[in-house]
Design a protein around this motif. Structure first.
Motif, short mmCIF file in Angstrom:
data_model
loop_
_atom_site.label_atom_id
_atom_site.label_comp_id
_atom_site.label_asym_id
_atom_site.label_seq_id
_atom_site.Cartn_x
_atom_site.Cartn_y
_atom_site.Cartn_z
N UNK A 96 37.33 27.99 56.82
CA UNK A 96 38.65 28.47 57.25
C UNK A 96 39.71 28.02 56.24
N UNK A 97 40.63 28.93 55.93
CA UNK A 97 41.82 28.60 55.15
C UNK A 97 43.06 29.02 55.95
N UNK A 98 44.14 28.28 55.76
CA UNK A 98 45.42 28.61 56.38
C UNK A 98 46.43 29.01 55.31
N UNK A 99 47.19 30.09 55.57
CA UNK A 99 48.24 30.55 54.64
C UNK A 99 49.50 30.88 55.43
N UNK A 100 50.66 30.71 54.78
CA UNK A 100 51.95 30.96 55.44
C UNK A 100 52.84 31.78 54.52
N UNK A 101 53.31 32.93 55.01
CA UNK A 101 54.03 33.88 54.18
C UNK A 101 55.32 33.36 53.56
N UNK A 102 56.06 32.55 54.29
CA UNK A 102 57.37 32.16 53.77
C UNK A 102 57.28 31.16 52.63
N UNK A 103 56.07 30.71 52.30
CA UNK A 103 55.89 29.84 51.14
C UNK A 103 55.72 30.64 49.85
N UNK A 104 55.56 31.97 49.96
CA UNK A 104 55.40 32.78 48.75
C UNK A 104 56.21 34.08 48.82
#
Length: 381
Positions: free
Chosen positions: A195-203
């Motif tokens: 599993x990986x976690x990503x967050x849009x407002x960081x990019x």
């Protein structure tokens, strides 16, 4: 204005905002609706999922949309714990995780789970050997960040993955919120990670949108019960415009990624080199292969971090204390504390975080103001 707080959040890219607005106007139907407006929204949703998966090297059905990093971390950790609790209640993480991980672990401890918090060395890195020693017969999950959000240390993901190859029943989660777009995929992308976690407002995507990678064949207990969206994994009407904007942001992020990361690295090198010439200044972010190119953490002895932040703000320059999620609480850096940095030093820590839009001119101006601020506080002390 000079904005050096990109690890807290980034400005939405203009073309991403156009995509978001266009999708809001033209694809306003609910993706779950049966009529043609719903179908159009669903097609945009799945096109965005396909684009994100291709850009990230994932399969389309391995991408599941969330509201961001906090939800993603909570879901993966709790969802794994609840799904696998009949096999064990032991979880391993580190002392330097983001609050969305650490506080989730504390909640699970209250529910009867046991958590081992791995220590870090003086540079903020964990040891794969420590991990191996911590594994028990009832261990069900290991959760580590890819890039530390306070000092930028890149954790030894491949070494951890190699240890876990001998334990196929232990799930492995990597919080990669700070890692995307920094040309370090080879350091944190590993086939052993589940599993990986990503967050849009960081990019440069809108806030309130993110996604997780969930390896094909893996299972999570849903936290959001409702209409069964996202293949019955995460209920709630999908934020289609933000998802389309996030797909656009990732595409832009991947264009000339190496060149953009090299630019950040050069700015970081310039600042770190200058900081090391200053009296009563400690630098905790190294220019090294196991550190990300965009984060610089330092202290000025005898001056609290929030004082430094507000002094720069008075000059229209924006940085932060070490973690935006904890900065208003006036807490010492959790990472520096784990590194056994003295409390009076840790409470002085500030973080400069860069992105590809920052320039050498901005860095020169920052250094000029840094010198003035430093000299002012040295006189006061």
């Amino acid at each position: 204005m000079i904005y050096f707080d990109n690890s807290a959040t980034t400005k939405v890219n203009d073309s991403v905002l156009k995509t978001y607005n266009a999708a809001s106007e033209e694809y306003f139907g609910n993706p779950s609706s049966l009529h043609k407006l719903g179908l159009r929204a669903y097609e945009l949703l799945e096109t965005s999922r396909k684009q994100i998966a291709k850009l990230m090297g994932f399969k389309q059905d391995e991408v599941v949309f969330t509201s961001g990093g906090t939800e993603g971390n909570n879901w993966i950790i709790k969802g794994t714990a609840f799904k696998k609790r009949e096999f064990g209640k032991h979880i391993i993480t580190t002392q330097i995780e983001h609050p969305s991980v650490l506080n989730t672990m504390h909640q699970l401890e209250e529910l009867g789970f046991e958590v081992t918090y791995l220590p870090v060395d003086k540079t903020g890195h964990i040891s794969a050997d420590d991990l191996k020693k911590a594994i028990r017969d009832d261990t069900i999950l290991v959760s580590t960040m890819a890039v530390n959000n306070e000092i930028g240390a890149i954790q030894p993901i491949h070494e951890i993955a190699n240890v876990l190859k001998d334990y196929p029943n232990i799930s492995y989660h990597v919080d990669s919120v700070q890692a995307i777009g920094k040309n370090i995929q080879d350091k944190f992308m590993d086939p052993r990670v589940d599993y990986y976690t990503f967050s849009g407002h960081k990019f440069h995507a809108p806030r309130g949108i993110g996604f997780i990678y969930m390896k094909e064949g893996k299972q999570l207990e849903p936290l959001m019960a409702g209409g069964g969206q996202e293949s019955n994994l995460r209920s709630g009407t999908e934020n289609t415009p933000a998802i389309a904007g996030m797909a656009k942001a990732i595409r832009l992020l991947k264009e000339d990624e190496a060149k953009k990361a090299d630019k950040m690295e050069q700015l970081k090198e310039k600042l770190v080199a200058h900081l090391k010439t200053m009296d009563n200044v400690h630098v905790f972010s190294q220019v090294a292969d196991n550190f990300a190119p965009h984060i610089i953490c330092f202290t000025i002895d005898g001056v609290r971090g929030e004082t430094i932040v507000h002094t720069f703000e008075d000059r229209d320059i924006y940085i932060s204390t070490t973690s935006a999620c904890s900065s208003k609480k006036g807490l010492e850096s959790g990472t520096l504390k784990a590194m056994n940095v003295r409390e009076n030093v840790a409470t002085s820590a500030v973080r400069v975080s860069l992105d590809e839009s920052n320039t050498e001119k901005e860095m020169d101006e920052f250094i000029k103001n840094l010198d003035e601020i430093h000299d002012h506080f040295q006189i006061l002390n």
